[in-house]
Write an enzyme that holds these catalytic residues in place. Structure first.
Site, PDB file in Angstrom:
ATOM      1  N   ARG A  78       1.695   1.675  -5.913  1.00 43.26           N
ATOM      2  CA  ARG A  78       1.875   0.679  -4.853  1.00 43.26           C
ATOM      3  C   ARG A  78       0.589  -0.064  -4.528  1.00 43.26           C
ATOM      4  O   ARG A  78       0.618  -1.083  -3.837  1.00 43.26           O
ATOM      5  CB  ARG A  78       2.400   1.352  -3.580  1.00 43.26           C
ATOM      6  CG  ARG A  78       3.740   2.020  -3.751  1.00 43.26           C
ATOM      7  CD  ARG A  78       4.191   2.584  -2.434  1.00 43.26           C
ATOM      8  NE  ARG A  78       4.485   1.547  -1.483  1.00 43.26           N
ATOM      9  CZ  ARG A  78       5.680   1.002  -1.299  1.00 43.26           C
ATOM     10  NH1 ARG A  78       6.687   1.412  -2.016  1.00 43.26           N
ATOM     11  NH2 ARG A  78       5.869   0.054  -0.412  1.00 43.26           N
TER      12      ARG A  78
ATOM     13  N   TRP B   4      -3.859  -1.782  -1.407  1.00 46.33           N
ATOM     14  CA  TRP B   4      -3.849  -3.021  -2.189  1.00 46.33           C
ATOM     15  C   TRP B   4      -4.398  -4.061  -1.222  1.00 46.33           C
ATOM     16  O   TRP B   4      -3.735  -4.435  -0.259  1.00 46.33           O
ATOM     17  CB  TRP B   4      -2.439  -3.365  -2.632  1.00 46.33           C
ATOM     18  CG  TRP B   4      -2.368  -4.535  -3.567  1.00 46.33           C
ATOM     19  CD1 TRP B   4      -2.560  -4.536  -4.913  1.00 46.33           C
ATOM     20  CD2 TRP B   4      -2.062  -5.888  -3.216  1.00 46.33           C
ATOM     21  NE1 TRP B   4      -2.403  -5.800  -5.416  1.00 46.33           N
ATOM     22  CE2 TRP B   4      -2.099  -6.651  -4.405  1.00 46.33           C
ATOM     23  CE3 TRP B   4      -1.777  -6.544  -2.019  1.00 46.33           C
ATOM     24  CZ2 TRP B   4      -1.854  -8.027  -4.421  1.00 46.33           C
ATOM     25  CZ3 TRP B   4      -1.542  -7.910  -2.041  1.00 46.33           C
ATOM     26  CH2 TRP B   4      -1.580  -8.630  -3.236  1.00 46.33           C
TER      27      TRP B   4
ATOM     28  N   ASN C 283       0.255  -0.537   6.166  1.00 45.92           N
ATOM     29  CA  ASN C 283       0.681  -1.398   5.064  1.00 45.92           C
ATOM     30  C   ASN C 283       1.225  -2.674   5.701  1.00 45.92           C
ATOM     31  O   ASN C 283       2.103  -2.595   6.560  1.00 45.92           O
ATOM     32  CB  ASN C 283       1.778  -0.681   4.258  1.00 45.92           C
ATOM     33  CG  ASN C 283       2.357  -1.547   3.168  1.00 45.92           C
ATOM     34  OD1 ASN C 283       1.747  -2.530   2.750  1.00 45.92           O
ATOM     35  ND2 ASN C 283       3.542  -1.190   2.700  1.00 45.92           N
ATOM     36  N   GLY C 284       0.716  -3.823   5.316  1.00 44.31           N
ATOM     37  CA  GLY C 284       1.200  -5.079   5.893  1.00 44.31           C
ATOM     38  C   GLY C 284       0.019  -5.949   6.321  1.00 44.31           C
ATOM     39  O   GLY C 284      -1.121  -5.708   5.944  1.00 44.31           O
TER      40      GLY C 284
ATOM     41  N   LYS D  50       3.312  -2.397  -7.344  1.00 42.75           N
ATOM     42  CA  LYS D  50       4.710  -2.308  -7.757  1.00 42.75           C
ATOM     43  C   LYS D  50       5.624  -3.156  -6.885  1.00 42.75           C
ATOM     44  O   LYS D  50       6.467  -3.885  -7.378  1.00 42.75           O
ATOM     45  CB  LYS D  50       5.156  -0.846  -7.738  1.00 42.75           C
ATOM     46  CG  LYS D  50       6.591  -0.622  -8.201  1.00 42.75           C
ATOM     47  CD  LYS D  50       6.746  -0.932  -9.669  1.00 42.75           C
ATOM     48  CE  LYS D  50       8.172  -0.738 -10.164  1.00 42.75           C
ATOM     49  NZ  LYS D  50       8.373  -1.426 -11.444  1.00 42.75           N
TER      50      LYS D  50
ATOM     51  N   LYS E 266       5.475  -9.798 -19.223  1.00 47.22           N
ATOM     52  CA  LYS E 266       5.129  -8.409 -19.578  1.00 47.22           C
ATOM     53  C   LYS E 266       3.760  -8.374 -20.229  1.00 47.22           C
ATOM     54  O   LYS E 266       2.912  -7.576 -19.869  1.00 47.22           O
ATOM     55  CB  LYS E 266       6.142  -7.857 -20.573  1.00 47.22           C
ATOM     56  CG  LYS E 266       7.255  -6.969 -20.308  1.00 47.22           C
ATOM     57  CD  LYS E 266       7.484  -6.135 -19.151  1.00 47.22           C
ATOM     58  CE  LYS E 266       7.181  -6.662 -17.824  1.00 47.22           C
ATOM     59  NZ  LYS E 266       8.219  -6.713 -16.857  1.00 47.22           N
TER      60      LYS E 266
ATOM     61  N   CYS F 203       0.845  -1.180   0.000  1.00 47.77           N
ATOM     62  CA  CYS F 203       0.000   0.000   0.000  1.00 47.77           C
ATOM     63  C   CYS F 203       0.886   1.236   0.000  1.00 47.77           C
ATOM     64  O   CYS F 203       2.070   1.167   0.319  1.00 47.77           O
ATOM     65  CB  CYS F 203      -0.880   0.009   1.244  1.00 47.77           C
ATOM     66  SG  CYS F 203      -1.844  -1.498   1.417  1.00 47.77           S
TER      67      CYS F 203
ATOM     68  N   HIS G  19       6.934 -30.541 -26.194  1.00 48.99           N
ATOM     69  CA  HIS G  19       6.581 -31.502 -25.143  1.00 48.99           C
ATOM     70  C   HIS G  19       5.261 -31.147 -24.450  1.00 48.99           C
ATOM     71  O   HIS G  19       5.014 -31.606 -23.338  1.00 48.99           O
ATOM     72  CB  HIS G  19       7.712 -31.583 -24.110  1.00 48.99           C
ATOM     73  CG  HIS G  19       8.993 -32.087 -24.704  1.00 48.99           C
ATOM     74  ND1 HIS G  19       9.185 -33.398 -25.052  1.00 48.99           N
ATOM     75  CD2 HIS G  19      10.137 -31.431 -25.055  1.00 48.99           C
ATOM     76  CE1 HIS G  19      10.405 -33.548 -25.576  1.00 48.99           C
ATOM     77  NE2 HIS G  19      10.991 -32.366 -25.597  1.00 48.99           N
TER      78      HIS G  19
ATOM     79  N   GLU H 188       0.815  -9.311 -17.756  1.00 47.77           N
ATOM     80  CA  GLU H 188       0.516  -8.419 -16.631  1.00 47.77           C
ATOM     81  C   GLU H 188      -0.109  -7.108 -17.055  1.00 47.77           C
ATOM     82  O   GLU H 188      -0.885  -6.530 -16.299  1.00 47.77           O
ATOM     83  CB  GLU H 188       1.729  -8.195 -15.721  1.00 47.77           C
ATOM     84  CG  GLU H 188       2.842  -7.371 -16.267  1.00 47.77           C
ATOM     85  CD  GLU H 188       3.991  -7.178 -15.261  1.00 47.77           C
ATOM     86  OE1 GLU H 188       3.752  -7.162 -14.051  1.00 47.77           O
ATOM     87  OE2 GLU H 188       5.127  -7.031 -15.720  1.00 47.77           O
TER      88      GLU H 188
ATOM     89  N   GLU I 187      10.225 -13.408 -19.672  1.00 46.91           N
ATOM     90  CA  GLU I 187       9.974 -12.009 -19.362  1.00 46.91           C
ATOM     91  C   GLU I 187       8.960 -11.406 -20.354  1.00 46.91           C
ATOM     92  O   GLU I 187       8.071 -10.643 -19.956  1.00 46.91           O
ATOM     93  CB  GLU I 187      11.302 -11.235 -19.389  1.00 46.91           C
ATOM     94  CG  GLU I 187      11.194  -9.751 -19.177  1.00 46.91           C
ATOM     95  CD  GLU I 187      10.591  -9.344 -17.842  1.00 46.91           C
ATOM     96  OE1 GLU I 187      10.385 -10.203 -16.966  1.00 46.91           O
ATOM     97  OE2 GLU I 187      10.286  -8.148 -17.679  1.00 46.91           O
TER      98      GLU I 187
HETATM   99  O1  M6R Z   1      10.977  -5.087  -6.613  1.00 48.40           O
HETATM  100  P1  M6R Z   1      11.304  -6.485  -7.105  1.00 48.40           P
HETATM  101  O2  M6R Z   1      12.272  -6.468  -8.230  1.00 48.40           O
HETATM  102  O3  M6R Z   1      11.714  -7.394  -5.994  1.00 48.40           O
HETATM  103  O4  M6R Z   1       9.926  -7.036  -7.653  1.00 48.40           O
HETATM  104  C1  M6R Z   1       9.814  -8.375  -8.043  1.00 48.40           C
HETATM  105  C2  M6R Z   1       8.521  -8.630  -8.791  1.00 48.40           C
HETATM  106  O5  M6R Z   1       7.417  -8.353  -7.972  1.00 48.40           O
HETATM  107  C3  M6R Z   1       8.419  -7.740 -10.046  1.00 48.40           C
HETATM  108  O6  M6R Z   1       9.518  -7.930 -10.884  1.00 48.40           O
HETATM  109  C4  M6R Z   1       7.129  -8.059 -10.824  1.00 48.40           C
HETATM  110  O7  M6R Z   1       7.188  -9.338 -11.359  1.00 48.40           O
HETATM  111  C5  M6R Z   1       6.900  -6.991 -11.888  1.00 48.40           C
HETATM  112  N1  M6R Z   1       5.527  -6.576 -11.879  1.00 48.40           N
HETATM  113  C6  M6R Z   1       7.219  -7.445 -13.252  1.00 48.40           C
HETATM  114  O8  M6R Z   1       6.991  -6.486 -14.220  1.00 48.40           O
END
Ligand code: M6R
Length: 618
Positions: A27, A74, A100-101, A613, A495, A2, A514, A498, A491
C-alpha cells in the site's frame, strides 16, 4: 494509500504490528514506523524505506508492550524523511497518530495550534492533526469524566474540523490498552479476536489473528480495547456493528514458493477465472446470471446506455467490455477515466446505467465519480474484488470478482477476471435483447473454456523469459492492437512501464502511423497483437510499416495466423479462441513479458517505485 495496523491484546504488539506492516507494504513503502505504549509513554521507531529497514530499529528497543500501532507510508505531504514518517507524537507528548489520507485545511489548523504553543517537527498534515487532537484532549474538562470518553471526544471534536480524507488510529498516553480509530474516505477494518482487537487498512494484516471483521464506514469512530469495541458517529450517536467473516485465509496472501506475488498471481489466473464464473451461468447454458445486481431483468432491459468508470488497469477492462457489449447487445457504451468524469459534467442520457470497476474498491477517483453519478440520480453497479470495500458498499448493486487477495502492485489476475465479468455482462445484456440462444450457448462454452486456454498460454513462460532477456535493455517499446486487443495493448504498455520503468505506449495498431511511428528505429521494438479474422491483413500491414523502418517486432499471435516469413522477430503463440475470450488469453504473454523484463532488470517487481496498490488520494 498508506498501510495502517493497530493492536491491543495480550501478546507483544511490536512483532504482530511488523508482520501486519509487511502484509500491507504494497500500500506504500516510502517509510515505515511503529509506536507502542510502554513504561507510561510512547516509544516510537520510524525509518525511511521498507519495513525491513525498520525491523532492526524495533528489535533494539526490546518492546514488551501489548498495545501499539504501525504505518507504511506513501508520501503525500512532505518528502520521504524519517521525520515525516508516521507515527507522529503531539508536541505535548500526549497523543500519537497514524494517518492515511490528506487533511486539506491543515495549514489553517497549524496556524491556530502554533499560536497556542504547539510545535512541529515534520512537514506533514498528519502531525498537525495529531496536535489538534492533543489540543482538544488537553481542553476536555477532565474531572469526573472517564478517560475513555475524554479520548474519544477529543478525536471526534478534531475530526469535525478536519477537511479532506482520513483513516486514523490514535493512542493517548494516559489511556493504555485503548485505540481510537476513525475514517472518512480511507478504508479501515476492525478485527475482533479472542481477547485482542485489531484495526488495519486491509484485511491482509488482520486475517492471521481473526476472520471476524467489521468494516468501518465513513464518519464512524471506533474505540477498541482488548476485550471490547464500540462504534459511534462523529455526532456521538451509537452504531450497531455488523461482524462479517473473511472467507480467505492467510495462505492466500503468501508467496507459496513463487519469487514474487506478481508471478504467483499470473499463474493463479486459471483458478481465478474459474472462481469468477462459478455459479454464474444459467441452467440452460445460454446466458450469464449475477446474484447481487439488485436490478430486475426488466429494469436492466430498459436502460439505453451504459457508462463505465474506472482507473488504470480496470479502465482497460472497461474498454474491452464496451466493445463486447456494443457487439453482443447493440447498446451504446461509454468508458471514462473516473478522475475526468467527476469534473467534466458530461451531459448524460437519463436512461443510463453506470458501472464502476475497481479491484480494491477503494480508489478515490472511482469512488468520487460513483458518488457524483449517484448524486445526479443514476444507479451505479460496481465490479470489485475486495469484499466490503467502500465502492462495493456504496453501490446500488454489483458483482464480486472472487479472485482472492491481489498483493502485487501490478494488477494481473484482477484484470483478467474483470475482462471475464465484462464478457459475461455483454452476454447477459445481449441475451435480453437480440443475441440468439445459439450465439449465447456458444459464448458460454467459450467462456467456460477460458481457464484451459489461459493454462495453454502460460506454457509459453520459458519462451517469453528468453525474449525478455533479449529485449530488457531497450528504453522504449510500443504495444499495438486493434478492436478488443487495443485495450490489451494499453494494458501491456502499462504493465511494462510500471514494473520495469521502460517507457512504453499502447496504441491502436493503425493509429501508430499518425505519430508514434516517428519513434520507430532499431532501438524501439513493437509488441503486436495479431489474431486471425477480419483485422488480420490490416494488422499485418501495420507490422510491415514498422519493419520497413527497422523496428523489431514481437508478435503475440493466435495459432491460426500465417504471418509473412520474417515479418516478426519473435512470435509468442496463443491458442485460437472466441472473441469474448481473446483479450483474456492475449493478456497472458504481456504480463509474463513485463514480469520477466522487470526481473531481468532487477526491479522490485511487487513494489515498483512511486506506486501503491490502491490510490486513496486524489
Ligand atoms: O483498485 P483499482 O482497480 O481501482 O485500481 C485502479 C488502478 O490504480 C490500478 O489498476 C493500477 O493502474 C495498477 N497499478 C495497474 O497495474
Amino acid at each position: 494509500m498508506c498501510g495502517i495496523v493497530g493492536y491491543v491484546g495480550k501478546n507483544k504488539a511490536a512483532p504482530l504490528i511488523l508482520e501486519g506492516l509487511k502484509r500491507l507494504e504494497y500500500r506504500g513503502y516510502d517509510s515505515a514506523g511503529v509506536a507502542v505504549w510502554q513504561d507510561g509513554g510512547f516509544t516510537v521507531a520510524k525509518k525511511i524505506g521498507r519495513v525491513a529497514n525498520l525491523e532492526p530499529e524495533v528489535a533494539k528497543l526490546r518492546l514488551s508492550s501489548s498495545y501499539g500501532m504501525g504505518h507504511t507510508r506513501w508520501a503525500t505531504h512532505g518528502g520521504v524523511t524519517d521525520a515525516n514518517a508516521h507515527p507522529h507524537v503531539s508536541s505535548d507528548g500526549k497523543i500519537a497518530l497514524i494517518h492515511n489520507g490528506v487533511i486539506e485545511n491543515y495549514a489553517s489548523i497549524k496556524k491556530f495550534l502554533a499560536a497556542k504553543g504547539y510545535t512541529f517537527k515534520s512537514e506533514t498534515d498528519t502531525e498537525v492533526l495529531c496536535n489538534a487532537i492533543a489540543y482538544h484532549y488537553a481542553k476536555e474538562p477532565a474531572p469526573g469524566d472517564p478517560t475513555e470518553s475524554r479520548f474519544v471526544t477529543a478525536v471526534r471534536k478534531t475530526l469535525r474540523h478536519a477537511e479532506g480524507t482520513y483513516g486514523i488510529v490514535v493512542m493517548a498516553v494516559d489511556a493504555p490498552g485503548e485505540l481510537v480509530t476513525a475514517r472518512k474516505g480511507s478504508p479501515l477494518i476492525l478485527g475482533i479476536g479472542d481477547g485482542e482487537s485489531l484495526v488495519a487498512s486491509d484485511v491482509a494484516a488482520i486475517v492471521s489473528r481473526t476472520q471476524n471483521v467489521v468494516y468501518l464506514k465513513d464518519g464512524e469512530v471506533a474505540h477498541l480495547t482488548p476485550k471490547n469495541f464500540t462504534i459511534t458517529t462523529l455526532a456521538a450517536a451509537d452504531v450497531s456493528p455488523v461482524i462479517d467473516k473473511v472467507t480467505w485465509s492467510i495462505s492466500d496472501a503468501e508467496l507459496n514458493g513463487y519469487a514474487h506475488f506478481m508471478e504467483k498471481e499470473i499463474f493463479e489466473q486459471p483458478q481465478a477465472l474459474e472462481n469468477t464464473m462459478r455459479g454464474r451461468f444459467s441452467e440452460d447454458g445460454s446466458t450469464a446470471q449475477f446474484g447481487g445486481l439488485n436490478i430486475s431483468a426488466n429494469e436492466f432491459r430498459s436502460y439505453e446506455r451504459f457508462q463505465f468508470l474506472a482507473c488504470g488497469t480496470a479502465l482497460h477492462a472497461c474498454m474491452v467490455t464496451e466493445h463486447l457489449i456494443e457487439r453482443f447487445a447493440r447498446v451504446p457504451v461509454e468508458c471514462d477515466y473516473a478522475s475526468e468524469f467527476r469534473y467534466r459534467n458530461t451531459p448524460l442520457d437519463p436512461n443510463t446505467l453506470f458501472f464502476t470497476m475497481s479491484q480494491s474498491g477503494e480508489t478515490i477517483d472511482t469512488l468520487a465519480a460513483m458518488r457524483e453519478a449517484k448524486r445526479k440520480g443514476y444507479k451505479v453497479l460496481a465490479v470489485n474484488n475486495v469484499v466490503g470495500s467502500t465502492i462495493a458498499r456504496e453501490a446500488d448493486g454489483g458483482i464480486y470478482q472472487h479472485v482472492g487477495p491481489e498483493v502485487g502492485v501490478a494488477s494481473t489476475k484482477a484484470f483478467t477476471s474483470q475482462l471475464l465479468i465484462g464478457a459475461m455482462l455483454a452476454l447477459y445484456i445481449g441475451r435480453m435483447r437480440d443475441l440468439s440462444f445459439s450465439d449465447g450457448t456458444e459464448i458460454v462454452q467459450a467462456l467456460k473454456g477460458a481457464p484451459d486456454l489461459v493454462r495453454t498460454a502460460l506454457k509459453q513462460a520459458d519462451h517469453i523469459r528468453g525474449i525478455a532477456r533479449r529485449y530488457a535493455h531497450h528504453r522504449d517499446m510500443l504495444f499495438l492492437g486493434r478492436m478488443t486487443l487495443f485495450p490489451v495493448a494499453l494494458e501491456g504498455a502499462l504493465k511494462l512501464k510500471e514494473i520495469s520503468y521502460i517507457h512504453a505506449e499502447g496504441y491502436p495498431a493503425a493509429e501508430m502511423k499518425h505519430g508514434p511511428i516517428a519513434l520507430i528505429s532499431e532501438h524501439c521494438p513493437s509488441v503486436f497483437f495479431v489474431s486471425s479474422g477480419e483485422m488480420f491483413n490490416k494488422v499485418v500491414s501495420s507490422m510491415q510499416e514498422i519493419k520497413a523502418r527497422k523496428g523489431q517486432i514481437i508478435a503475440v499471435c493466435t495459432d491460426g495466423c500465417k504471418l509473412p516469413e520474417g515479418l516478426a522477430d519473435e512470435v509468442i503463440p496463443i491458442p485460437e479462441c472466441h472473441e469474448a475470450v481473446l483479450p483474456i488469453v492475449a493478456t497472458i504473454p504481456v504480463q509474463l513479458l513485463s514480469y520477466y523484463i522487470a526481473v531481468e532488470l532487477g526491479r522490485d517487481v511487487d513494489k515498483p517505485r512511486n506506486l501503491a496498490k490502491s490510490v486513496t488520494v486524489e
